[in-house]
Design an enzyme around this catalytic site. Sequence first.
Site, PDB file in Angstrom:
ATOM      1  N   TYR A 156       0.848  -1.196   0.000  1.00 57.09           N
ATOM      2  CA  TYR A 156       0.000   0.000   0.000  1.00 57.09           C
ATOM      3  C   TYR A 156       0.887   1.251   0.000  1.00 57.09           C
ATOM      4  CZ  TYR A 156      -3.519   3.312   1.811  1.00 57.09           C
ATOM      5  OH  TYR A 156      -4.351   4.387   1.993  1.00 57.09           O
ATOM      6  N   LYS A 160       1.111   4.532  -2.634  1.00 57.73           N
ATOM      7  CA  LYS A 160       0.836   5.906  -2.202  1.00 57.73           C
ATOM      8  C   LYS A 160       2.055   6.810  -2.393  1.00 57.73           C
ATOM      9  CE  LYS A 160      -3.439   5.374  -1.265  1.00 57.73           C
ATOM     10  NZ  LYS A 160      -4.460   6.116  -2.014  1.00 57.73           N
TER      11      LYS A 160
HETATM   12  N1  LIG Z   1      -9.060   6.344   5.775  1.00 53.25           N
HETATM   13  C1  LIG Z   1      -7.775   6.585   5.951  1.00 53.25           C
HETATM   14  O1  LIG Z   1      -7.259   6.562   7.087  1.00 53.25           O
HETATM   15  C2  LIG Z   1      -6.894   6.928   4.782  1.00 53.25           C
HETATM   16  C3  LIG Z   1      -5.591   7.365   5.058  1.00 53.25           C
HETATM   17  C4  LIG Z   1      -4.763   7.701   4.004  1.00 53.25           C
HETATM   18  C5  LIG Z   1      -5.211   7.634   2.706  1.00 53.25           C
HETATM   19  N2  LIG Z   1      -6.473   7.208   2.457  1.00 53.25           N
HETATM   20  C6  LIG Z   1      -6.897   7.137   1.057  1.00 53.25           C
HETATM   21  O2  LIG Z   1      -8.083   7.896   0.896  1.00 53.25           O
HETATM   22  C7  LIG Z   1      -8.867   7.335  -0.171  1.00 53.25           C
HETATM   23  C8  LIG Z   1     -10.273   7.076   0.318  1.00 53.25           C
HETATM   24  O3  LIG Z   1     -10.217   6.111   1.341  1.00 53.25           O
HETATM   25  P1  LIG Z   1     -11.398   5.838   2.396  1.00 53.25           P
HETATM   26  O4  LIG Z   1     -10.746   5.675   3.691  1.00 53.25           O
HETATM   27  O5  LIG Z   1     -12.478   6.836   2.221  1.00 53.25           O
HETATM   28  O6  LIG Z   1     -11.877   4.381   1.903  1.00 53.25           O
HETATM   29  P2  LIG Z   1     -13.338   3.715   1.806  1.00 53.25           P
HETATM   30  O7  LIG Z   1     -13.062   2.266   1.617  1.00 53.25           O
HETATM   31  O8  LIG Z   1     -14.200   4.164   2.916  1.00 53.25           O
HETATM   32  O9  LIG Z   1     -13.916   4.334   0.460  1.00 53.25           O
HETATM   33  C9  LIG Z   1     -13.344   4.033  -0.783  1.00 53.25           C
HETATM   34  C10 LIG Z   1     -14.411   4.026  -1.849  1.00 53.25           C
HETATM   35  O10 LIG Z   1     -13.768   3.728  -3.083  1.00 53.25           O
HETATM   36  C11 LIG Z   1     -14.528   2.752  -3.781  1.00 53.25           C
HETATM   37  N3  LIG Z   1     -13.637   2.033  -4.676  1.00 53.25           N
HETATM   38  C12 LIG Z   1     -12.709   1.100  -4.386  1.00 53.25           C
HETATM   39  N4  LIG Z   1     -12.092   0.685  -5.500  1.00 53.25           N
HETATM   40  C13 LIG Z   1     -12.632   1.383  -6.520  1.00 53.25           C
HETATM   41  C14 LIG Z   1     -12.403   1.421  -7.910  1.00 53.25           C
HETATM   42  N5  LIG Z   1     -11.487   0.634  -8.497  1.00 53.25           N
HETATM   43  N6  LIG Z   1     -13.136   2.278  -8.665  1.00 53.25           N
HETATM   44  C15 LIG Z   1     -14.065   3.078  -8.103  1.00 53.25           C
HETATM   45  N7  LIG Z   1     -14.349   3.073  -6.791  1.00 53.25           N
HETATM   46  C16 LIG Z   1     -13.613   2.244  -6.013  1.00 53.25           C
HETATM   47  C17 LIG Z   1     -15.148   1.874  -2.705  1.00 53.25           C
HETATM   48  O11 LIG Z   1     -16.303   1.200  -3.188  1.00 53.25           O
HETATM   49  C18 LIG Z   1     -15.485   2.928  -1.635  1.00 53.25           C
HETATM   50  O12 LIG Z   1     -16.767   3.485  -1.845  1.00 53.25           O
HETATM   51  C19 LIG Z   1      -8.119   6.077  -0.621  1.00 53.25           C
HETATM   52  O13 LIG Z   1      -7.299   6.380  -1.735  1.00 53.25           O
HETATM   53  C20 LIG Z   1      -7.243   5.743   0.572  1.00 53.25           C
HETATM   54  O14 LIG Z   1      -6.124   4.993   0.223  1.00 53.25           O
HETATM   55  C21 LIG Z   1      -7.326   6.855   3.471  1.00 53.25           C
END
Ligand SMILES: NC(=O)c1ccc[n+]([C@@H]2O[C@H](COP(=O)([O-])OP(=O)(O)OC[C@H]3O[C@@H](n4cnc5c(N)ncnc54)[C@H](O)[C@@H]3O)[C@@H](O)[C@H]2O)c1
Length: 289
Positions: A156, A160
């Site tokens: 992961y 990133k």
């Molecule tokens: N939550 C955290 O702590 C965190 C920290 C750092 C980075 N991020 C990044 O933020 C972004 C959002 O994460 P989140 O925590 O809201 O996750 P989440 O799982 O709550 O939401 C992600 C959404 O993306 C959709 N999804 C997944 N694969 C997909 C694809 N190939 N095409 C279209 N939709 C797709 C899922 O159905 C879901 O609705 C991600 O890129 C994640 O890596 C999150």
Amino acid sequence: MSALLGKVAFITGAGSGIGRGIAERLARDGADVCITDIDLDGAQDTANLVTQLGRRALVLKANSASETQIAAAVASCVETFGSLDIAVANAGIARAAPVLEMSLKDWQDQLDVNLTGVFLTVQATARAMVQLRRGGRIVCLSSLAAENTGPMMWAYSATKAGVRMMVRGWAQELGSQGITVNAIGPGVIETPLAQGLAGEADGPIRANLEARTPAGRVGRPEDIAGLVSFMAGPDGEFMSGAYVLMDGGLRDARVAGAPSPEVAAEMGRHMAAGEARRRHLQPLLDERD
Ligand SMILES: NC(=O)c1ccc[n+]([C@@H]2O[C@H](COP(=O)([O-])OP(=O)(O)OC[C@H]3O[C@@H](n4cnc5c(N)ncnc54)[C@H](O)[C@@H]3O)[C@@H](O)[C@H]2O)c1
């Protein structure tokens, strides 16, 4: 607020978590929103929030890892709203495993969504912005994990870290077209993806995280959405090629030792819930054509 009145935003993975928070915030700022996700139910719930705020919402089922699906979604967005001013490459997945056990499928899925999906989203939306000749703002979701990594997290983290570098190159290429490109590095944000790290309110994981985080709390989707609003709004005009960490100070916090039995028990429950969610979403993720 109306800083984004008349603007159109295109967001991937807007059916949950941070993407939903961004959709809501940009709508609050005045933008109409194209909500794309592989999960239509979640996307529809987000659309309801946008329309309740008086803005227009378009729900599109699109897998960001599919060139044809993402290109079709961008075309529908432009056809429906006549513009595309803000793009947020937010969709992401996490597949944690030790190197001795990581399957090629899990490795490849992370590359496909977190790197190729971001590339395809930026390419399709930037092409539309160039054609529309109104400039644009592009924001890509990186992570604190681009800077810090460890057991199970390395794949992961690699994706990133890749986002951080792609954004810098794209900012150079697209600046002359009036398009800015930036990355955000969220820390631990309370969403379904990070439930195992964020824990539940009043649970042992949360207490441990809050004690270690200088800001004294877990992150919320609204925190990241506020930064997207800045990058997409008038005050963000001079920011491009940037990576902004938003983690409440967690990056430099002391790393805890072995988890207590209470923390380990809560982690086990979140892992089981995460596995069930994954079984639901995996067939949708595998639909790419
Ligand atoms: N939550 C955290 O702590 C965190 C920290 C750092 C980075 N991020 C990044 O933020 C972004 C959002 O994460 P989140 O925590 O809201 O996750 P989440 O799982 O709550 O939401 C992600 C959404 O993306 C959709 N999804 C997944 N694969 C997909 C694809 N190939 N095409 C279209 N939709 C797709 C899922 O159905 C879901 O609705 C991600 O890129 C994640 O890596 C999150």
